[in-house]
Design an enzyme around this catalytic site. Structure first.
Site, PDB file in Angstrom:
ATOM      1  N   PRO A  80       0.832  -1.208   0.000  1.00  0.00           N
ATOM      2  CA  PRO A  80       0.000   0.000   0.000  1.00  0.00           C
ATOM      3  C   PRO A  80       0.868   1.260   0.000  1.00  0.00           C
ATOM      4  CG  PRO A  80      -0.211  -1.204   2.095  1.00  0.00           C
ATOM      5  CD  PRO A  80       0.641  -2.042   1.197  1.00  0.00           C
ATOM      6  N   LEU A  85       5.517   1.672   4.343  1.00  0.00           N
ATOM      7  CA  LEU A  85       6.024   0.305   4.179  1.00  0.00           C
ATOM      8  C   LEU A  85       7.021   0.181   3.030  1.00  0.00           C
ATOM      9  CD1 LEU A  85       2.692  -1.613   4.890  1.00  0.00           C
ATOM     10  CD2 LEU A  85       4.551  -1.079   6.471  1.00  0.00           C
ATOM     11  N   SER A  87       7.003   1.562  -0.175  1.00  0.00           N
ATOM     12  CA  SER A  87       6.556   1.345  -1.554  1.00  0.00           C
ATOM     13  C   SER A  87       7.398   2.137  -2.553  1.00  0.00           C
ATOM     14  CB  SER A  87       5.073   1.673  -1.709  1.00  0.00           C
ATOM     15  OG  SER A  87       4.847   3.023  -1.406  1.00  0.00           O
ATOM     16  N   SER A  88       7.838   3.340  -2.206  1.00  0.00           N
ATOM     17  CA  SER A  88       8.611   4.111  -3.194  1.00  0.00           C
ATOM     18  C   SER A  88       9.997   3.496  -3.384  1.00  0.00           C
ATOM     19  CB  SER A  88       8.696   5.590  -2.814  1.00  0.00           C
ATOM     20  OG  SER A  88       9.343   5.759  -1.586  1.00  0.00           O
ATOM     21  N   ALA A  89      10.589   2.986  -2.300  1.00  0.00           N
ATOM     22  CA  ALA A  89      11.893   2.321  -2.447  1.00  0.00           C
ATOM     23  C   ALA A  89      11.734   1.053  -3.286  1.00  0.00           C
ATOM     24  CB  ALA A  89      12.476   1.971  -1.081  1.00  0.00           C
ATOM     25  N   ALA A  90      10.678   0.274  -3.030  1.00  0.00           N
ATOM     26  CA  ALA A  90      10.470  -0.972  -3.786  1.00  0.00           C
ATOM     27  C   ALA A  90      10.240  -0.667  -5.265  1.00  0.00           C
ATOM     28  CB  ALA A  90       9.299  -1.759  -3.200  1.00  0.00           C
ATOM     29  N   ASP A 130      15.755   2.272   3.438  1.00  0.00           N
ATOM     30  CA  ASP A 130      14.641   1.680   2.677  1.00  0.00           C
ATOM     31  C   ASP A 130      15.127   1.010   1.395  1.00  0.00           C
ATOM     32  OD1 ASP A 130      13.140   2.956   4.607  1.00  0.00           O
ATOM     33  OD2 ASP A 130      11.640   3.703   3.189  1.00  0.00           O
TER      34      ASP A 130
HETATM   35  O1  PMV Z   1       8.916   6.717   6.602  1.00  0.00           O
HETATM   36  P1  PMV Z   1       9.995   5.782   6.225  1.00  0.00           P
HETATM   37  O2  PMV Z   1       9.613   4.382   6.341  1.00  0.00           O
HETATM   38  O3  PMV Z   1      10.662   6.138   4.939  1.00  0.00           O
HETATM   39  O4  PMV Z   1      11.121   5.880   7.370  1.00  0.00           O
HETATM   40  C1  PMV Z   1      11.820   7.018   7.635  1.00  0.00           C
HETATM   41  C2  PMV Z   1      12.898   6.642   8.594  1.00  0.00           C
HETATM   42  C3  PMV Z   1      13.576   7.859   9.205  1.00  0.00           C
HETATM   43  O5  PMV Z   1      14.568   7.358  10.080  1.00  0.00           O
HETATM   44  C4  PMV Z   1      12.595   8.687   9.996  1.00  0.00           C
HETATM   45  C5  PMV Z   1      14.219   8.741   8.136  1.00  0.00           C
HETATM   46  C6  PMV Z   1      15.354   8.090   7.383  1.00  0.00           C
HETATM   47  O6  PMV Z   1      15.589   8.516   6.237  1.00  0.00           O
HETATM   48  O7  PMV Z   1      16.038   7.212   7.927  1.00  0.00           O
END
Ligand code: PMV
Length: 311
Positions: A80, A85, A87-90, A130
């Site tokens: 989602p 979770l 999704s943009s990295a995946a 991510d």
């Molecule tokens: O929101 P997410 O899952 O992309 O997590 C961000 C994690 C942080 O530590 C808050 C920021 C980062 O870039 O590490």
């Protein structure tokens, strides 16, 4: 048609503190995004013309990491979007994986470096957590110092990260999505202001770092009781930093009676929480009753991989 898939992720411990050089652990989950590519006459994403506004990650990836002419891109995601979770990295990783397949094969580290470059360009101040976990799968442990199991070392501006393999036993988590999208940037900025101004916030960040280091050991030993306790402690520390929300707290409280531990995951503010449990149905029911969207997931999955050709 060359295709690749990549997993979504949860951050088990250490979010926010990782921005200040502390360690963090992320796990790949069994929700995947698949991307197929073929040569075309113009750049298309699921039949629509590529747009910088709507397809910012693919747009940046093509601009900076592809020179082979127009592509017809098909994306199928089970992650989602906007839920924290990954999704943009995946999406970025699966797309770069698919074009690597087109050129002859996926090299994990190469995809991880290019994907982090794309995320940094689009998002500004990101850590490679991510994109690294989406590439490598299993678990990754990121730290400002080199340790055992190094996968890659990434530098950007004055910052640097050592990304390590982290073995993951078979664990079940229940994710609770609050339904609220909260952009990461302003939350990271809020914690930075607090960190810069008060000794107390710096101590909290240090403590999150210590909790994460302890978590690496507990994960290795599959000590779910201790690991759950560390997750809950981490959640309380993150709440002190001001990145929880009433909605996240409600879902964490709902999960706790049936869980070893529960915490927000990712940037917070909205997004999702996770619970470590061996009673996933109970937790999922409790989350749904409190207005969250539950997903039962397994951790410790493959990273980026080629998918069978589809017609
Ligand atoms: O929101 P997410 O899952 O992309 O997590 C961000 C994690 C942080 O530590 C808050 C920021 C980062 O870039 O590490």
């Amino acid at each position: 048609m060359p295709a690749a898939s990549a997993p979504g992720k949860i951050i088990l411990l250490g979010e926010h503190a990782v921005v200040f050089g502390k360690p963090a652990i992320a796990l790949g989950i069994d929700m995947r995004l698949t991307c197929a590519v073929e040569k075309g006459t113009e750049n298309l994403v699921n039949g629509q013309p590529l747009s910088e506004r709507y397809h910012s990650y693919i747009h940046a990836a093509i601009r900076d990491h592809w020179s082979g002419g127009p592509l017809n891109i098909t994306i199928d995601s089970k992650i989602p979007s906007g839920s924290g979770l990954g999704s943009s990295a995946a999406l970025t990783v699966a797309f770069l994986g698919a074009v690597a397949e087109m050129r002859g094969g996926i090299a994990e580290e190469e995809v991880a470096r290019a994907a982090f470059d794309v995320e940094s360009t689009v998002q500004g101040r990101a850590s490679p957590i991510d994109t690294s976990v989406s590439c490598h799968g299993q678990g990754v442990f990121i730290d400002s110092a080199r340790r055992e199991g190094l996968l890659w070392h990434i530098r950007r501006d004055s910052r640097q990260w050592y990304v390590h393999h982290c073995p993951v036993p078979d664990l079940t988590f229940v994710i609770g999505f609050t339904g609220m999208r909260a952009p990461t940037g302003p939350l990271v900025a809020k914690v930075k202001r607090y960190f810069d101004r008060t000794r107390f916030a710096r101590d909290v960040v240090d403590e999150i770092g210590a909790v994460t280091m302890e978590g690496v050991k507990r994960l290795r030993d599959r000590d779910v009781v201790a690991l759950g306790g560390l997750m809950s402690r981490d959640h309380n520390l993150l709440a002190i930093l001001g990145v929880s929300s009433p909605e996240l707290q409600r879902l964490v409280d709902a999960a706790m009676p049936f869980s070893y531990g529960a915490k927000l995951t990712g940037a917070g503010g909205g997004g999702s929480m996770i619970a470590l449990t061996d009673r996933p149905e109970k937790v999922a029911g409790a989350i749904a009753r409190r207005g969250g969207v539950p997903y039962v997931v397994r951790a410790g999955v493959d990273g980026v991989r080629a998918e069978p050709m589809s017609e």
